[in-house]
Motif scaffolding. Structure first.
Motif, PDB file in Angstrom:
ATOM      1  N   ARG A 156       6.758   2.770  -6.301  1.00  0.00           N
ATOM      2  CA  ARG A 156       6.693   2.163  -7.633  1.00  0.00           C
ATOM      3  C   ARG A 156       5.819   2.953  -8.602  1.00  0.00           C
ATOM      4  O   ARG A 156       6.211   3.168  -9.740  1.00  0.00           O
ATOM      5  CB  ARG A 156       6.168   0.727  -7.527  1.00  0.00           C
ATOM      6  CG  ARG A 156       7.188  -0.260  -6.983  1.00  0.00           C
ATOM      7  CD  ARG A 156       6.640  -1.664  -7.004  1.00  0.00           C
ATOM      8  NE  ARG A 156       7.652  -2.639  -6.617  1.00  0.00           N
ATOM      9  CZ  ARG A 156       7.400  -3.913  -6.358  1.00  0.00           C
ATOM     10  NH1 ARG A 156       6.157  -4.367  -6.436  1.00  0.00           N
ATOM     11  NH2 ARG A 156       8.381  -4.731  -6.022  1.00  0.00           N
ATOM     12  N   CYS A 157       4.631   3.353  -8.151  1.00  0.00           N
ATOM     13  CA  CYS A 157       3.678   3.934  -9.107  1.00  0.00           C
ATOM     14  C   CYS A 157       3.296   5.372  -8.803  1.00  0.00           C
ATOM     15  O   CYS A 157       2.667   6.032  -9.635  1.00  0.00           O
ATOM     16  CB  CYS A 157       2.422   3.072  -9.186  1.00  0.00           C
ATOM     17  SG  CYS A 157       1.374   3.196  -7.715  1.00  0.00           S
ATOM     18  N   GLY A 158       3.611   5.869  -7.631  1.00  0.00           N
ATOM     19  CA  GLY A 158       3.304   7.252  -7.296  1.00  0.00           C
ATOM     20  C   GLY A 158       1.950   7.468  -6.661  1.00  0.00           C
ATOM     21  O   GLY A 158       1.634   8.584  -6.238  1.00  0.00           O
ATOM     22  N   THR A 159       1.127   6.430  -6.578  1.00  0.00           N
ATOM     23  CA  THR A 159      -0.167   6.547  -5.911  1.00  0.00           C
ATOM     24  C   THR A 159       0.046   6.781  -4.417  1.00  0.00           C
ATOM     25  O   THR A 159       1.004   6.273  -3.835  1.00  0.00           O
ATOM     26  CB  THR A 159      -0.981   5.255  -6.109  1.00  0.00           C
ATOM     27  OG1 THR A 159      -1.144   5.012  -7.510  1.00  0.00           O
ATOM     28  CG2 THR A 159      -2.351   5.353  -5.455  1.00  0.00           C
ATOM     29  N   ARG A 160      -0.849   7.533  -3.801  1.00  0.00           N
ATOM     30  CA  ARG A 160      -0.708   7.770  -2.369  1.00  0.00           C
ATOM     31  C   ARG A 160      -1.052   6.504  -1.573  1.00  0.00           C
ATOM     32  O   ARG A 160      -2.052   5.845  -1.843  1.00  0.00           O
ATOM     33  CB  ARG A 160      -1.596   8.929  -1.912  1.00  0.00           C
ATOM     34  CG  ARG A 160      -1.112  10.281  -2.446  1.00  0.00           C
ATOM     35  CD  ARG A 160      -1.704  11.438  -1.670  1.00  0.00           C
ATOM     36  NE  ARG A 160      -1.240  12.714  -2.209  1.00  0.00           N
ATOM     37  CZ  ARG A 160      -0.113  13.297  -1.885  1.00  0.00           C
ATOM     38  NH1 ARG A 160       0.698  12.726  -1.022  1.00  0.00           N
ATOM     39  NH2 ARG A 160       0.232  14.452  -2.431  1.00  0.00           N
ATOM     40  N   ILE A 161      -0.200   6.213  -0.600  1.00  0.00           N
ATOM     41  CA  ILE A 161      -0.402   5.049   0.256  1.00  0.00           C
ATOM     42  C   ILE A 161      -1.615   5.301   1.154  1.00  0.00           C
ATOM     43  O   ILE A 161      -1.756   6.368   1.744  1.00  0.00           O
ATOM     44  CB  ILE A 161       0.838   4.778   1.128  1.00  0.00           C
ATOM     45  CG1 ILE A 161       2.083   4.574   0.252  1.00  0.00           C
ATOM     46  CG2 ILE A 161       0.615   3.576   2.042  1.00  0.00           C
ATOM     47  CD1 ILE A 161       1.995   3.413  -0.686  1.00  0.00           C
ATOM     48  N   ARG A 162      -2.490   4.309   1.241  1.00  0.00           N
ATOM     49  CA  ARG A 162      -3.693   4.417   2.073  1.00  0.00           C
ATOM     50  C   ARG A 162      -3.491   3.667   3.388  1.00  0.00           C
ATOM     51  O   ARG A 162      -2.640   2.786   3.503  1.00  0.00           O
ATOM     52  CB  ARG A 162      -4.905   3.860   1.321  1.00  0.00           C
ATOM     53  CG  ARG A 162      -5.285   4.681   0.099  1.00  0.00           C
ATOM     54  CD  ARG A 162      -6.483   4.076  -0.603  1.00  0.00           C
ATOM     55  NE  ARG A 162      -7.646   3.993   0.285  1.00  0.00           N
ATOM     56  CZ  ARG A 162      -8.775   3.362  -0.040  1.00  0.00           C
ATOM     57  NH1 ARG A 162      -8.884   2.751  -1.217  1.00  0.00           N
ATOM     58  NH2 ARG A 162      -9.797   3.329   0.803  1.00  0.00           N
ATOM     59  N   THR A 163      -4.310   4.023   4.378  1.00  0.00           N
ATOM     60  CA  THR A 163      -4.233   3.380   5.682  1.00  0.00           C
ATOM     61  C   THR A 163      -5.627   3.024   6.179  1.00  0.00           C
ATOM     62  O   THR A 163      -6.606   3.711   5.880  1.00  0.00           O
ATOM     63  CB  THR A 163      -3.569   4.288   6.728  1.00  0.00           C
ATOM     64  OG1 THR A 163      -4.373   5.463   6.890  1.00  0.00           O
ATOM     65  CG2 THR A 163      -2.171   4.672   6.318  1.00  0.00           C
TER      66      THR A 163
END
Length: 275
Positions: free
Chosen positions: A235-242
């Motif tokens: 949706r926004c292009g931010t990197r997914i965090r874990t």
């Protein structure tokens, strides 16, 4: 651990293969059940309750199994080679036309059908219960709101609240709600939406092996955040965090988008929530 829709589909396939048929072979290779032979029994039904399976027989007994992390049921035509080693088989149920083999079933119990509730009576409403009603929704909502001081991600995984959600759907429900998995349940603006969304996602995938929350089935396009650590949010292009959520053996890897899911988040060093 398999999601509720995986167990539901397993029950559906076993029911189609075994229900109404006489067992020519009924071996239970679990240490506590080796003395039982189910040959000669007729399978009446196979039912799923959350992540539990019950195979019911005409003598008033049920075989309970739980897949845990590595268990599975396979179906074969008699005489076909098995896809897993024979020493991993814990149950072999064979009719004239099909063979059902339960591999690595750590939880296996033979009990009176009338006593099935002893193993599942503590669970919340089964999200894939074919008799689901407004009463089920209300009960799931009551149990959800009673966990107000717990984190949303952990409440979704709590089978005593509602049965069927595993780690995949936990992550995807949190994303679609626009909430951090570390949001406290009492801070969830619309708890009823969480219950409805969890049920809708399970229903969407209940009759197929593919599990999609995006509406796409292409490889790599099926999920919003689950198993996409370091990739860009769709949706926004931010990197997914874990990060891991939960304690000790109950800790589960969690994926979230910090932009689309504002709110509490863990620190990498301590795992504590920060605002």
């Amino acid at each position: 651990m398999p999601e509720g829709d995986t167990v539901h589909l397993t029950a559906k396939r076993l029911r189609a293969a075994l229900s109404g048929h006489l067992l020519l072979r009924g071996e239970l290779r679990h240490p506590q059940l080796v003395e039982h032979d189910l040959a000669g029994r007729t399978v009446l039904d196979v039912r799923s309750v959350g992540k539990h399976l019950f195979t019911r027989f005409d003598d008033g007994r049920s075989l309970h199994s739980h897949l845990r992390l590595d268990g599975s049921w396979h179906l074969y035509r008699p005489g076909m080679p098995w896809q897993r080693p024979a020493h991993q088989a814990r149950a072999v149920l064979e009719t004239a036309e099909r063979t059902a083999v339960g591999f690595l079933l750590h939880d296996l119990e033979l009990l009176p059908t009338a006593e099935e509730s002893r193993l599942v009576g503590h669970l919340g409403p089964d999200l894939l219960d074919p008799a689901w009603s407004d009463d089920h929704t209300a009960e799931a909502l009551r149990r959800f709101t009673a966990r107000g001081a717990s984190e949303l991600g952990l409440v979704l995984l709590e089978q005593r609240v509602m049965a069927g959600v595993g780690n995949l759907y936990k992550n995807e429900v949190c994303f679609l709600l626009g909430l951090s998995p570390w949001t406290l349940a009492r801070d969830v603006p619309d708890p009823a939406a969480a219950v409805t969304l969890a049920r809708d996602l399970l229903l969407r995938n209940a009759d197929r092996p593919e599990q999609s929350t995006t509406g796409e089935l292409a490889r790599g396009r099926q999920h919003w955040v689950y198993d996409r650590g370091g990739q860009r949010c769709r949706r926004c292009g931010t990197r997914i965090r874990t990060a891991k959520q939960g304690d000790d053996v109950h800790a589960r890897m969690t994926w979230w988008c910090p932009t689309c899911q504002p709110g509490p988040s863990p620190t990498r060093e301590s795992g504590n929530r920060t605002r």
